[in-house]
Scaffold this active site. Structure first.
Site, short mmCIF file in Angstrom:
data_model
loop_
_atom_site.label_atom_id
_atom_site.label_comp_id
_atom_site.label_asym_id
_atom_site.label_seq_id
_atom_site.Cartn_x
_atom_site.Cartn_y
_atom_site.Cartn_z
N TYR A 28 37.58 33.78 33.41
CA TYR A 28 37.99 34.68 32.37
C TYR A 28 36.83 34.55 31.24
CZ TYR A 28 40.76 37.90 29.65
OH TYR A 28 40.97 38.88 28.84
N GLY A 64 40.50 31.20 31.94
CA GLY A 64 42.14 31.39 31.97
C GLY A 64 42.61 32.82 32.15
N ASP A 98 33.51 30.51 46.46
CA ASP A 98 34.72 30.87 45.67
C ASP A 98 35.41 31.97 46.35
OD1 ASP A 98 36.50 31.05 43.76
OD2 ASP A 98 35.16 32.25 42.48
N HIS A 123 34.22 27.80 42.71
CA HIS A 123 34.43 28.60 41.33
C HIS A 123 34.07 28.04 40.11
CE1 HIS A 123 36.84 31.52 38.87
NE2 HIS A 123 37.09 30.52 38.19
#
Length: 484
Positions: A221, A125, A404, A456
């Site tokens: 993240y 995130g 990705d 991703h």
């Protein structure tokens, strides 16, 4: 102008240019918002974590857990198929004074769970759900059908290889919460501290896992979350009268590790995959200094131009179809080998059903994939922390789905190159079912591997190859060479 300035409009560029975005609350948008916030009025971000930072995060709240394991057992999730493994879910309080509690979901392995390792999974995130993404759309034992009410089995779930623990962190994400509103402004340090406190208490709740080999994994993240938590575990393991967590390794996928190399790798990927023009690529390379991180206004102009050139695609997977609600057929069974781009909507519908929340032992919640948490501290590079982990001797893997476009394989390669590690095993393909599953190179202290044809969220798009990759990691072996 600094490196951070280039993203001042990135989070909004899709809307300004008229491109559709599936959801405003997802891992990449949250990451863009964080980077955008790194301005002169924000707390300093440039300093990397040090051992001093880690050692100052104690003390930790340990709470008696008698009887909690059985209370967390899930009899059956609504609409789930028959299963041959035990599953648990519930809250673990990490700060009783603030009333801060984190939600977890735990799926044991169907085979030999008593001897298999324990793996923690964290989504990024910052502020996105490891349950909604990781468990329900990627590596968990179930996926959600298009009706938003029933589940189907993921035959390539990672609990085939280990006992998998999903943690929604920090408070404010998914079902995790706090009774203190100020807790919803947080950062890397509190997230690491709360995750470690969660582990200490969870191991009291599940004492049979206290001596088990333990691995921390995650994506996006979580390129921050995972190394930082690992560093904290290793630091606390050195202290007397502390629970020893048997940390054996970390694996981070399409991970945001270093701002400079991540941005450089992203724009290089755009051009090499025909998403940007030659003129834009020349302008970026001529005007953007990724070594110093100091960008000119001209650099920013070309980067913004590059963001607009790739058009109406899913940048998480540059070859995937977009979600088209008009083509959905509610009630049709899903396929784990054909990832549905509308899965976010199915998962949200399912997790907001009252009977589902009751089965998960959570309080009534308006669940979303990503929480509205504010972020206060985040180093611009995690490479020094990774260097510390390499020095500790634990296994460190960095893996990347190769289609990705947002945190692409070029970013991962550039980040690893900054570590200046000698190569021990030369670059080679690895195989699954006599096809190339990806590529791998073994450095001294780090393994870098790709998963071919994955976006991703690697296990969403290539579940079989992802399972082979993570099984190799857990066994301490490189993915298999050709058997032909």
């Amino acid at each position: 102008m600094t490196l951070i300035s280039y993203l001042l409009l990135l989070v909004f560029s899709s809307y300004l240019l008229g491109f559709p975005v599936a959801s405003t609350d997802n891992q990449i948008n949250n990451l863009n918002k964080l980077i955008k916030s790194r301005g002169s009025d924000s707390p300093p971000y440039a300093d990397p974590w040090t051992e001093h930072d880690v050692s100052n995060l104690s003390p930790f709240h340990i709470i008696p857990q008698e009887g909690s394991q059985e209370a967390d057992r899930i009899d059956r999730l609504p609409g789930q198929p028959e299963v041959d493994f035990d599953q648990y879910a519930g809250y673990v309080t990490v700060d009783p004074h603030a009333g801060r509690a984190l939600f977890y979901y735990f799926a044991e392995s169907p085979q030999n769970s008593s001897t298999k390792p324990l793996v923690l999974w964290l989504n990024g995130g910052p502020g996105c759900s490891s349950f909604g993404y990781g468990a329900m759309e990627e590596l968990g034992p179930f996926r959600v059908n298009s009706d938003g009410k029933t589940l189907y089995r993921n035959d390539y779930a990672w609990n085939n290889a280990a006992n998998i623990l999903f943690l929604e962190s920090p408070a404010g994400v998914g079902f995790s919460y706090s009774n203190t509103s100020s807790d919803y402004t947080t950062g890397d340090k509190r997230t690491a501290k709360d995750s470690y406190t969660f582990l200490l208490n969870w191991l009291e709740r599940f004492p049979q896992y206290k001596t088990r080999c333990f691995f921390i994994t995650g994506e996006s993240y979580a390129g921050h979350y995972v190394p930082q938590l690992a560093a904290l575990v290793l630091s606390e393991n050195k202290k007397a009268n502390q629970t020893i967590i048997n940390l054996s390794g970390i694996a981070i996928g399409n991970a945001w590790i270093d701002d400079n190399t991540s941005i450089e790798g992203m724009y290089d990927y755009y051009w090499t995959h025909a998403l940007n023009s030659d003129e834009t690529n020349v302008g970026i390379n001529k005007n953007c200094d990724y070594v110093s991180g100091n960008f000119s206004d001209t650099c920013y102009k070309y980067q913004s131009q590059g963001d607009g050139e790739y058009g109406r695609i899913d940048i998480y997977n540059i070859y995937a179809p977009l979600c088209d609600g008009s083509t959905q057929k509610p009630g049709s069974p899903g396929s784990v080998k054909d990832f549905d781009p509308c899965s976010d909507g199915y998962v949200s519908s399912y997790l907001n059903r009252a009977e589902v929340q009751e089965a998960l032992h959570v309080r009534n919640t308006s669940w979303t994939h990503c929480g509205g948490v504010g972020w206060t501290d985040s180093p611009t590079t995690i490479l020094p922390t990774i260097n510390q982990l390499i020095g500790s001797g634990i296994s460190v893997w960095i893996y990347s789905g190769d289609i990705d476009g947002r945190v692409p394989v070029t970013s991962s390669r550039y980040s690893v190159n900054r570590l200046k590690l000698p190569v021990e095993t030369a670059w080679r393909p690895w195989y699954y079912n006599e096809e190339v599953g990806g590529y791998v190179v073994g450095y001294k202290g780090v393994v870098l591997t790709t998963v071919r044809g994955a976006g991703h969220t690697v296990p969403s798009y290539q579940p079989e190859r992802a399972l082979v990759m993570i099984s190799s990691f857990l066994q301490g072996e490189l993915p298999p060479p050709s058997t032909v």
